[in-house]
Design a protein around this motif. Structure first.
Motif, PDB file in Angstrom:
ATOM      1  N   ILE A  41      35.966  41.899  46.530  1.00 14.88           N
ATOM      2  CA  ILE A  41      36.443  42.588  45.579  1.00 14.88           C
ATOM      3  C   ILE A  41      38.188  42.493  45.174  1.00 14.88           C
ATOM      4  N   LEU A  42      38.546  42.856  46.416  1.00 14.07           N
ATOM      5  CA  LEU A  42      39.979  43.064  46.067  1.00 14.07           C
ATOM      6  C   LEU A  42      40.811  41.868  46.761  1.00 14.07           C
ATOM      7  N   LEU A  44      39.656  38.974  45.406  1.00 12.01           N
ATOM      8  CA  LEU A  44      39.107  38.135  44.121  1.00 12.01           C
ATOM      9  C   LEU A  44      40.165  38.974  43.003  1.00 12.01           C
ATOM     10  N   ASP A  45      40.627  40.127  43.064  1.00 15.70           N
ATOM     11  CA  ASP A  45      41.759  40.690  42.379  1.00 15.70           C
ATOM     12  C   ASP A  45      42.929  40.408  42.610  1.00 15.70           C
ATOM     13  N   HIS A  46      43.253  40.008  43.816  1.00 16.48           N
ATOM     14  CA  HIS A  46      44.502  39.717  44.215  1.00 16.48           C
ATOM     15  C   HIS A  46      44.752  38.227  43.825  1.00 16.48           C
ATOM     16  N   ALA A  48      43.355  36.472  41.447  1.00 24.34           N
ATOM     17  CA  ALA A  48      43.354  36.568  40.080  1.00 24.34           C
ATOM     18  C   ALA A  48      44.754  36.710  39.442  1.00 24.34           C
ATOM     19  N   ASP A  49      45.516  37.480  40.062  1.00 24.53           N
ATOM     20  CA  ASP A  49      46.907  37.788  39.662  1.00 24.53           C
ATOM     21  C   ASP A  49      47.920  36.734  40.118  1.00 24.53           C
ATOM     22  N   SER A 180      42.162  35.691  35.793  1.00 24.49           N
ATOM     23  CA  SER A 180      42.424  37.077  35.292  1.00 24.49           C
ATOM     24  C   SER A 180      41.435  37.694  34.276  1.00 24.49           C
ATOM     25  N   SER A 182      38.696  39.352  35.226  1.00 24.81           N
ATOM     26  CA  SER A 182      37.425  38.752  35.906  1.00 24.81           C
ATOM     27  C   SER A 182      36.771  37.854  35.213  1.00 24.81           C
ATOM     28  N   TRP A 184      36.326  35.282  36.577  1.00 27.06           N
ATOM     29  CA  TRP A 184      35.566  34.437  37.424  1.00 27.06           C
ATOM     30  C   TRP A 184      34.106  34.832  37.322  1.00 27.06           C
TER      31      TRP A 184
END
Length: 233
Positions: A41-42, A44-46, A48-49, A180, A182, A184
Motif C-alpha cells: 500500500i505504501l 503504491l501510494d509512493h 502514484a505520486d 493518482s 487510487s 490503479w
C-alpha cells in the motif's frame, strides 16, 4: 503403569509443543503477510505520486532504462533540451541494426551519432545499474538523470545507488498510466504490474540486507556502442 504414564505425558508434551510451533508459524506468516500488504500500500501510494519534476537541474549524463513505453522518447527530449551531455540507453537488443532505434523513435541522425551511447549487455535492472556505472565512470560523470517508468523508479534507484553511492541521481519518472487517487484499483493490468514490481523491489531490498558486501562496477570494460541496437525489453 508409571512407564505408560510417562510415555503419555511425553506424548502430551510433544503435542503441546507441536501446537505451539504451529501457532507460532501461523503468527509469523500472518505478520509477514500483513507487513507485505502494508508495504505494498505504501509502495503504491509512493509510485502514484511520482511525476516528472517541473524544474530539472542539468546533469552530466542521462540514462534511460529500456522496457517501458515512452522512456526513450523522454530521454531524447531531455538530451535535446540540454539536460545532459550524453545519453545512455541501457538494455538494448544486440541483434538489431544500427538505424532501427533511430527510425523507431524518429530521432535526429546527427544527435544519435554525436551524443547517444547504447548498452547491449544489461538483461535486467541489476545489469542496467552495472552498465550505467561503467558508462558514468568512463565519462567521469558525477550526476545522472535516471529515466524509467514511475513504477520502476524505486527499484532502479535502489540498484543504481548501490553501485554509484557518490553520484547525484535525479529521477525522471515516465507516467503512461495515471495512478493518482487510487486509480490503479480500477485497472487490473496496472495493479498486476505494480504488485509484480513491488515483489521485485522487496526481493532487491532483501538481497541488499543479506549481502555482506556491495557489488563493485567493472570499470575497465565498458560495453556501450553508438546506436547499433534496438530496445530488447
Amino acid at each position: 503403569m508409571s512407564e505408560i504414564a510417562g510415555m503419555s505425558a511425553k506424548a502430551d508434551s510433544q503435542r503441546r509443543r507441536g501446537r505451539l510451533l504451529l501457532r507460532m508459524g501461523i503468527a509469523a506468516l500472518a505478520t509477514c503477510a500483513f507487513a507485505f500488504v502494508l508495504g505494498l500500500i505504501l509502495f503504491l501510494d509512493h509510485v502514484a505520486d511520482l511525476e516528472a519534476p517541473p524544474e530539472l537541474q542539468a546533469a552530466d549524463g542521462i540514462v534511460v532504462l529500456t522496457g517501458g513505453q515512452s522512456r526513450i522518447d523522454t530521454g531524447l527530449h531531455l538530451l535535446k533540451a540540454g539536460k545532459g551531455k550524453r545519453l545512455l540507453i541501457s538494455g538494448v537488443n544486440p541483434m538489431a541494426r544500427r538505424d532501427d532505434l533511430r527510425l523507431a523513435t524518429g530521432g535526429d541522425r546527427n544527435l544519435f551519432n554525436c551524443c547517444i551511447d547504447i548498452d547491449r549487455v544489461a538483461l535486467n535492472t541489476i545489469g542496467n545499474a552495472e552498465e550505467s556505472a561503467k558508462w558514468a565512470s568512463a565519462n567521469t560523470y558525477g550526476s545522472i538523470i535516471v529515466v524509467t517508468n514511475n513504477y520502476h523508479m524505486p527499484r532502479s534507484l535502489l540498484e543504481m545507488r548501490r553501485i554509484l553511492p557518490e553520484a547525484d541521481l535525479q529521477p525522471y519518472p515516465v507516467v503512461n498510466t495515471p495512478l493518482s487517487g487510487s486509480a490503479w484499483l480500477a485497472n487490473p493490468d496496472a495493479l498486476r504490474v505494480l504488485v509484480i514490481e513491488y515483489t521485485k523491489y522487496v526481493a532487491a531490498l532483501a538481497r541488499g540486507l543479506v549481502s555482506t558486501s556491495h557489488p563493485e562496477p567493472i570499470l575497465h570494460d565498458v560495453h556501450v556502442e553508438d546506436m547499433s541496437t534496438v530496445v530488447r525489453k
